[in-house]
Scaffold this active site. Structure first.
Site, PDB file in Angstrom:
ATOM      1  N   SER A 129     -19.670  20.498  57.154  1.00  0.00           N
ATOM      2  CA  SER A 129     -18.278  20.049  57.217  1.00  0.00           C
ATOM      3  C   SER A 129     -18.064  18.960  58.254  1.00  0.00           C
ATOM      4  CB  SER A 129     -17.395  21.245  57.565  1.00  0.00           C
ATOM      5  OG  SER A 129     -16.114  20.816  57.948  1.00  0.00           O
ATOM      6  N   GLU A 131     -15.667  19.022  60.066  1.00  0.00           N
ATOM      7  CA  GLU A 131     -15.173  19.743  61.242  1.00  0.00           C
ATOM      8  C   GLU A 131     -16.265  19.865  62.310  1.00  0.00           C
ATOM      9  OE1 GLU A 131     -11.909  21.349  62.030  1.00  0.00           O
ATOM     10  OE2 GLU A 131     -11.543  19.660  60.719  1.00  0.00           O
ATOM     11  N   TYR A 153     -14.450  27.899  63.565  1.00  0.00           N
ATOM     12  CA  TYR A 153     -15.006  27.497  62.255  1.00  0.00           C
ATOM     13  C   TYR A 153     -15.996  26.341  62.430  1.00  0.00           C
ATOM     14  CZ  TYR A 153     -15.200  25.128  57.715  1.00  0.00           C
ATOM     15  OH  TYR A 153     -15.635  24.505  56.578  1.00  0.00           O
TER      16      TYR A 153
END
Ligand code: NDP
Ligand code: GDR
Length: 329
Positions: A129, A131, A153
């Site tokens: 990701s 992220e 996460y």
């Protein structure tokens, strides 16, 4: 037709459903890992249409449970394993950090271990990701940009990325991570900002809602179409050598731009009148700006996004307008 077998975790989610369709179209035998739930029909709406396909099979298992993944791999002997399962909603990762680390982080390691022990020939795809970049060190972000995750996460995804690379280097496994930037569709979960906006705009247009409660509208994301992105996952596992790739559009837009376009597509003028800022939707640490450079994917995989930002917003709003229209009777 390929004659190959694939195992997909996260099959009930947005990406899992698109990837299953892609693989079945290519002639794969597809095994989807599903969690045991008390009401199976309601949680599996995105794959209902695949349940009668002769090459589509569901296997019970959980990313928290090594034994179940071992059994699933040993029995199905996949040629390719796509690990899309995760606790994927960033705000929830502050509320449930241990569970997030376990499923989103250690879950990837459990898949790698199952493959190492029971199907070492199997190629592995890990759903990485943007992220992972978090507080970004480069603009745009590439495969060389250092990670600085901003949520439990993001931290779990960094672990999953690193352990995938480590298994590749330690055991000579064909293991890849796709570092995918945000990708959306009419199948996107309702809590993610894009779908929340398109659904609410449709509901306001049909008279079911009066306003949109939203958090940080200044955050910027690189949004693409999920149907395009699952093609990149597949292509990564067809290469001669395993490698990691950024998958992105190269464009960034503020949440406010998404809202403006969505309201326009729903036929509502004066969108700002309907938008109310709600502190509950702000995050303890925000990722302010993401924009990916997918040059490597373009050069080596021949992958490029097909759906533009405007077309993506319109596709999602049109879908949600139809859904709300059907409720009018
Ligand atoms: P979704 O949230 O739509 O789907 C998540 C899937 O994971 C669901 O099928 C869910 O099953 C499954 N899952 C959750 N917990 C477990 C568990 N304990 N054991 C087995 N399966 C579990 O995610 P997306 O389809 O949007 O994303 C797919 C992957 O890509 C995720 O790993 C996500 O983190 C990652 N990603 C997504 C991006 C995006 O923009 N969509 C961008 C970058 C990465 P259930 O139905 O039972 O809850
Ligand atoms: P993200 O997606 O956190 O990028 O993770 P999300 O749509 O949740 O948030 C995007 C941005 O919008 C801002 N925002 C809001 N977000 C939500 N959910 N609800 C709101 O009301 C709201 N208001 C503003 C957020 O602060 C954020 O900046 C997604 C997931 O799919 C991850 O699994 C994946 O890894 C990344 O994309 C890439």
């Amino acid at each position: 037709m390929s004659g190959k077998t694939a195992m997909v975790t996260g099959i009930t989610g947005q990406d899992g459903s698109y990837l299953a369709e892609l693989l079945l179209d290519k002639g794969y035998e597809v095994y989807g890992l599903v969690r045991r739930v008390s009401q199976p029909t309601s949680g599996r709406s995105l794959i209902n249409h695949l349940l009668t396909h002769e090459k589509f099979h569901l296997v019970n298992g959980d990313l928290a449970d090594q034994n179940s993944i071992d059994n699933a791999v040993a029995q199905s002997q996949p040629d390719e394993f796509y690990n899309l399962g995760a606790m994927s909603f960033v705000p929830e990762s502050w509320r449930s950090p241990m569970m997030t680390a376990d499923i989103t982080g250690l879950g990837a390691l459990r898949c790698l271990e199952a493959i190492r022990k029971h199907a070492p020939h199997c190629r592995f795809y890990q759903a990485g990701s943007s992220e992972q970049y978090g507080k970004v060190r480069d603009v745009p972000q590439t495969e060389a940009t250092p990670f600085h995750p901003r949520s439990p996460y993001g931290c779990a995804k960094v672990f999953a990325f690193e352990i995938t690379r480590n298994y590749r280097e330690s055991y000579d496994m064909f293991a890849c991570t796709g570092i995918l930037f945000n990708h959306e569709s009419p199948r996107r979960g309702l809590e993610f900002v894009t779908r929340k906006v398109t659904m609410t705009a449709a509901r306001i247009a049909k008279g079911f809602d009066e306003c949109l409660w939203i958090g940080n509208v200044d955050a910027k994301r690189d949004w693409g179409f999920a149907g395009d992105y699952v093609k990149a996952m597949y292509l990564m596992l067809q290469q001669d050598e395993p490698d990691d790739f950024v998958v992105a559009t190269g464009e960034t837009h503020a949440v406010s731009e998404f809202v403006e376009l969505a309201f326009e597509a729903a036929g509502i003028d004066d969108w700002e009148r309907y938008v109310k800022i709600d502190q509950r939707f702000f995050r303890p640490a925000e990722v302010d700006l993401l924009v990916g450079d997918a040059s490597k994917a373009k050069e080596q995989l021949g992958w490029e996004p097909q759906v533009s930002f405007r077309d993506l917003v319109t596709m999602m709003v049109d879908h949600d307008l139809e859904l709300e229209k059907s409720k009018l009777g």
